[in-house]
Design a protein around this motif. Sequence first.
Motif, PDB file in Angstrom:
ATOM      1  N   THR A 119      94.986   5.720 101.357  1.00  0.00           N
ATOM      2  CA  THR A 119      96.439   5.560 101.361  1.00  0.00           C
ATOM      3  C   THR A 119      96.894   5.780  99.924  1.00  0.00           C
ATOM      4  O   THR A 119      96.154   5.481  98.978  1.00  0.00           O
ATOM      5  CB  THR A 119      96.897   4.149 101.787  1.00  0.00           C
ATOM      6  OG1 THR A 119      96.469   3.209 100.798  1.00  0.00           O
ATOM      7  CG2 THR A 119      96.331   3.765 103.130  1.00  0.00           C
ATOM      8  N   TRP A 120      98.117   6.288  99.780  1.00  0.00           N
ATOM      9  CA  TRP A 120      98.606   6.606  98.430  1.00  0.00           C
ATOM     10  C   TRP A 120      98.663   5.353  97.564  1.00  0.00           C
ATOM     11  O   TRP A 120      98.516   5.414  96.354  1.00  0.00           O
ATOM     12  CB  TRP A 120      99.980   7.276  98.497  1.00  0.00           C
ATOM     13  CG  TRP A 120     101.067   6.360  98.992  1.00  0.00           C
ATOM     14  CD1 TRP A 120     101.489   6.220 100.278  1.00  0.00           C
ATOM     15  CD2 TRP A 120     101.846   5.434  98.215  1.00  0.00           C
ATOM     16  NE1 TRP A 120     102.468   5.265 100.364  1.00  0.00           N
ATOM     17  CE2 TRP A 120     102.727   4.768  99.105  1.00  0.00           C
ATOM     18  CE3 TRP A 120     101.897   5.094  96.862  1.00  0.00           C
ATOM     19  CZ2 TRP A 120     103.628   3.791  98.694  1.00  0.00           C
ATOM     20  CZ3 TRP A 120     102.799   4.122  96.447  1.00  0.00           C
ATOM     21  CH2 TRP A 120     103.653   3.480  97.355  1.00  0.00           C
TER      22      TRP A 120
ATOM     23  N   GLU B  62      95.788  10.836 104.915  1.00  0.00           N
ATOM     24  CA  GLU B  62      96.550   9.617 104.601  1.00  0.00           C
ATOM     25  C   GLU B  62      96.543   8.693 105.815  1.00  0.00           C
ATOM     26  O   GLU B  62      96.934   9.095 106.911  1.00  0.00           O
ATOM     27  CB  GLU B  62      97.981  10.003 104.215  1.00  0.00           C
ATOM     28  CG  GLU B  62      98.919   8.837 103.951  1.00  0.00           C
ATOM     29  CD  GLU B  62      98.731   8.170 102.576  1.00  0.00           C
ATOM     30  OE1 GLU B  62      98.036   8.735 101.710  1.00  0.00           O
ATOM     31  OE2 GLU B  62      99.282   7.066 102.395  1.00  0.00           O
ATOM     32  N   GLU B  63      96.064   7.480 105.600  1.00  0.00           N
ATOM     33  CA  GLU B  63      96.133   6.437 106.634  1.00  0.00           C
ATOM     34  C   GLU B  63      97.585   5.980 106.655  1.00  0.00           C
ATOM     35  O   GLU B  63      98.057   5.300 105.739  1.00  0.00           O
ATOM     36  CB  GLU B  63      95.161   5.311 106.263  1.00  0.00           C
ATOM     37  CG  GLU B  63      95.153   4.116 107.165  1.00  0.00           C
ATOM     38  CD  GLU B  63      94.474   4.377 108.505  1.00  0.00           C
ATOM     39  OE1 GLU B  63      93.818   5.422 108.687  1.00  0.00           O
ATOM     40  OE2 GLU B  63      94.634   3.519 109.383  1.00  0.00           O
ATOM     41  N   ALA B  64      98.303   6.368 107.724  1.00  0.00           N
ATOM     42  CA  ALA B  64      99.761   6.415 107.648  1.00  0.00           C
ATOM     43  C   ALA B  64     100.431   5.064 107.464  1.00  0.00           C
ATOM     44  O   ALA B  64     101.330   4.904 106.640  1.00  0.00           O
ATOM     45  CB  ALA B  64     100.309   7.100 108.899  1.00  0.00           C
ATOM     46  N   ASP B  65      99.983   4.079 108.195  1.00  0.00           N
ATOM     47  CA  ASP B  65     100.752   2.829 108.226  1.00  0.00           C
ATOM     48  C   ASP B  65      99.803   1.650 108.030  1.00  0.00           C
ATOM     49  O   ASP B  65      99.641   0.801 108.906  1.00  0.00           O
ATOM     50  CB  ASP B  65     101.489   2.734 109.570  1.00  0.00           C
ATOM     51  CG  ASP B  65     102.443   1.548 109.589  1.00  0.00           C
ATOM     52  OD1 ASP B  65     102.738   0.998 108.512  1.00  0.00           O
ATOM     53  OD2 ASP B  65     102.881   1.162 110.691  1.00  0.00           O
ATOM     54  N   VAL B  66      99.175   1.632 106.862  1.00  0.00           N
ATOM     55  CA  VAL B  66      98.072   0.702 106.621  1.00  0.00           C
ATOM     56  C   VAL B  66      98.496  -0.768 106.713  1.00  0.00           C
ATOM     57  O   VAL B  66      97.688  -1.638 107.024  1.00  0.00           O
ATOM     58  CB  VAL B  66      97.417   1.021 105.258  1.00  0.00           C
ATOM     59  CG1 VAL B  66      98.310   0.611 104.104  1.00  0.00           C
ATOM     60  CG2 VAL B  66      96.056   0.381 105.128  1.00  0.00           C
ATOM     61  N   LEU B  67      99.769  -1.032 106.475  1.00  0.00           N
ATOM     62  CA  LEU B  67     100.206  -2.431 106.510  1.00  0.00           C
ATOM     63  C   LEU B  67     100.323  -2.956 107.936  1.00  0.00           C
ATOM     64  O   LEU B  67     100.208  -4.156 108.176  1.00  0.00           O
ATOM     65  CB  LEU B  67     101.549  -2.591 105.799  1.00  0.00           C
ATOM     66  CG  LEU B  67     101.538  -2.395 104.280  1.00  0.00           C
ATOM     67  CD1 LEU B  67     102.936  -2.629 103.711  1.00  0.00           C
ATOM     68  CD2 LEU B  67     100.540  -3.311 103.596  1.00  0.00           C
ATOM     69  N   ASN B  68     100.557  -2.059 108.881  1.00  0.00           N
ATOM     70  CA  ASN B  68     100.830  -2.534 110.247  1.00  0.00           C
ATOM     71  C   ASN B  68      99.793  -2.144 111.296  1.00  0.00           C
ATOM     72  O   ASN B  68      99.675  -2.812 112.316  1.00  0.00           O
ATOM     73  CB  ASN B  68     102.203  -2.014 110.690  1.00  0.00           C
ATOM     74  CG  ASN B  68     103.292  -2.530 109.764  1.00  0.00           C
ATOM     75  OD1 ASN B  68     103.394  -3.729 109.538  1.00  0.00           O
ATOM     76  ND2 ASN B  68     104.060  -1.620 109.185  1.00  0.00           N
ATOM     77  N   SER B  69      99.082  -1.058 111.068  1.00  0.00           N
ATOM     78  CA  SER B  69      98.084  -0.660 112.069  1.00  0.00           C
ATOM     79  C   SER B  69      96.999   0.173 111.397  1.00  0.00           C
ATOM     80  O   SER B  69      97.192   0.687 110.299  1.00  0.00           O
ATOM     81  CB  SER B  69      98.744   0.143 113.186  1.00  0.00           C
ATOM     82  OG  SER B  69      99.185   1.384 112.687  1.00  0.00           O
TER      83      SER B  69
ATOM     84  N   LYS C  59     104.946  -5.166 101.284  1.00  0.00           N
ATOM     85  CA  LYS C  59     103.706  -5.875 101.582  1.00  0.00           C
ATOM     86  C   LYS C  59     103.916  -7.387 101.556  1.00  0.00           C
ATOM     87  O   LYS C  59     103.391  -8.114 102.389  1.00  0.00           O
ATOM     88  CB  LYS C  59     102.638  -5.465 100.564  1.00  0.00           C
ATOM     89  CG  LYS C  59     101.263  -6.038 100.866  1.00  0.00           C
ATOM     90  CD  LYS C  59     100.202  -5.407  99.988  1.00  0.00           C
ATOM     91  CE  LYS C  59      98.850  -6.028 100.264  1.00  0.00           C
ATOM     92  NZ  LYS C  59      97.801  -5.445  99.433  1.00  0.00           N
ATOM     93  N   PHE C  60     104.671  -7.840 100.566  1.00  0.00           N
ATOM     94  CA  PHE C  60     104.819  -9.290 100.390  1.00  0.00           C
ATOM     95  C   PHE C  60     106.162  -9.806 100.904  1.00  0.00           C
ATOM     96  O   PHE C  60     106.508 -10.967 100.691  1.00  0.00           O
ATOM     97  CB  PHE C  60     104.617  -9.669  98.914  1.00  0.00           C
ATOM     98  CG  PHE C  60     103.241  -9.336  98.417  1.00  0.00           C
ATOM     99  CD1 PHE C  60     102.139 -10.048  98.874  1.00  0.00           C
ATOM    100  CD2 PHE C  60     103.042  -8.297  97.514  1.00  0.00           C
ATOM    101  CE1 PHE C  60     100.861  -9.730  98.432  1.00  0.00           C
ATOM    102  CE2 PHE C  60     101.767  -7.974  97.069  1.00  0.00           C
ATOM    103  CZ  PHE C  60     100.673  -8.689  97.526  1.00  0.00           C
TER     104      PHE C  60
END
Lengths: 214, 214
Positions: free
Chosen positions: B15-16, B39-46, B211-212
Amino acid sequence: MAQKGSNSTVKLLGTWSSPFALRGRVALHLKSVEYEYIEEADVLNSKSDLLLKSNPIHKKVPVLIHGDVSICESLNIVQYVDESWPSKPSILPSDPKDRAAARFWAHFVDGNCFESIDAAAGAKDEAGRMTAAGSLIECLAALEEGFQKSNKGGDFFGGQNIGYVDIACGAILGPLSVIEGFQWAEIFKAHEAVKPYMPTVAEFIEFAKQKFNV
Amino acid sequence: MAQKGSNSTVKLLGTWSSPFALRGRVALHLKSVEYEYIEEADVLNSKSDLLLKSNPIHKKVPVLIHGDVSICESLNIVQYVDESWPSKPSILPSDPKDRAAARFWAHFVDGNCFESIDAAAGAKDEAGRMTAAGSLIECLAALEEGFQKSNKGGDFFGGQNIGYVDIACGAILGPLSVIEGFQWAEIFKAHEAVKPYMPTVAEFIEFAKQKFNV
């Protein structure tokens, strides 16, 4: 017979109870390196000047002292021993893919496995211990699966001979006397490069009583 | 020009915003390895199926997929890249003592430095943040001292060229935009193997907000 590799003196600073110092001793034994073993006498209550000087950042055993250089961190020591005394037996495999797999699992032991062990040891109640034990069982299952996938025939992770992952895993055998009876554990503990340095279960229990004041 | 080393396809899943994925990209760039960046597109959610399949243990980026083998853990990837494409430039030094020192400091970054960064990010109050910031400053001072001791002349830890410790340390530059202005940081970020992959401070702040939830 001592292997060629360096004329500098080799010392290992450890404690008999340290599962990490065990790694250094096994690696040096496998490579037939002549070395002086220095027991850090009272690790629970004080640290020697030699330890503080040779590992000023972490102040922990093991430390490998080779001539005027100190090598700290047990897995780092094992890799250093393998690279400094490159004659057989090799501790890490030669193929980059196998080396990466070995480093992955060794890192897994020091991360996930020891995190669970520490959580179990430090748990304040039965529920905490059970949760930590559950995590540890998951870790051991993952290790077992990794062992099955990477095994090329033989008793050890890398095949016929003790290698990097075995040495990494060997460190959890002492704290985890619960896994006595597992075939790999028995074979590892009986190996001539391991047996002299592996404390007995009774010794570990006595040490743990002192450490945790129970 | 792509280096020889393997005919298998090379992919890097990242991820960037990941300071660890940055390590893989820098290593591949230094070795002139042709690879597909995914790119792992949506690392925060899935997490994508590819991530879950290629890193089933940790389920984290980065993952280097080389032919049918997946290499996980960023420092492991950097070592793998160095060993699989052994032509110059070397990422790790050749002398075992220097290699051990490089691994020690890289491990220090991932252990002590990131522990302090995570503690600062997760602190519940100002006192907690100050304590974590104090630990981090101590870590950076230790790194600086290590840099001075090991430096053989040159802008980087290993000398004239970016090496293993630089790549390890590079991962803390993004989260720590506070250290902008330090000479090493500026030189590292401006390097042609780093610049394309280093997010801007503004991008990091936007990501941290998401993220936070701040």
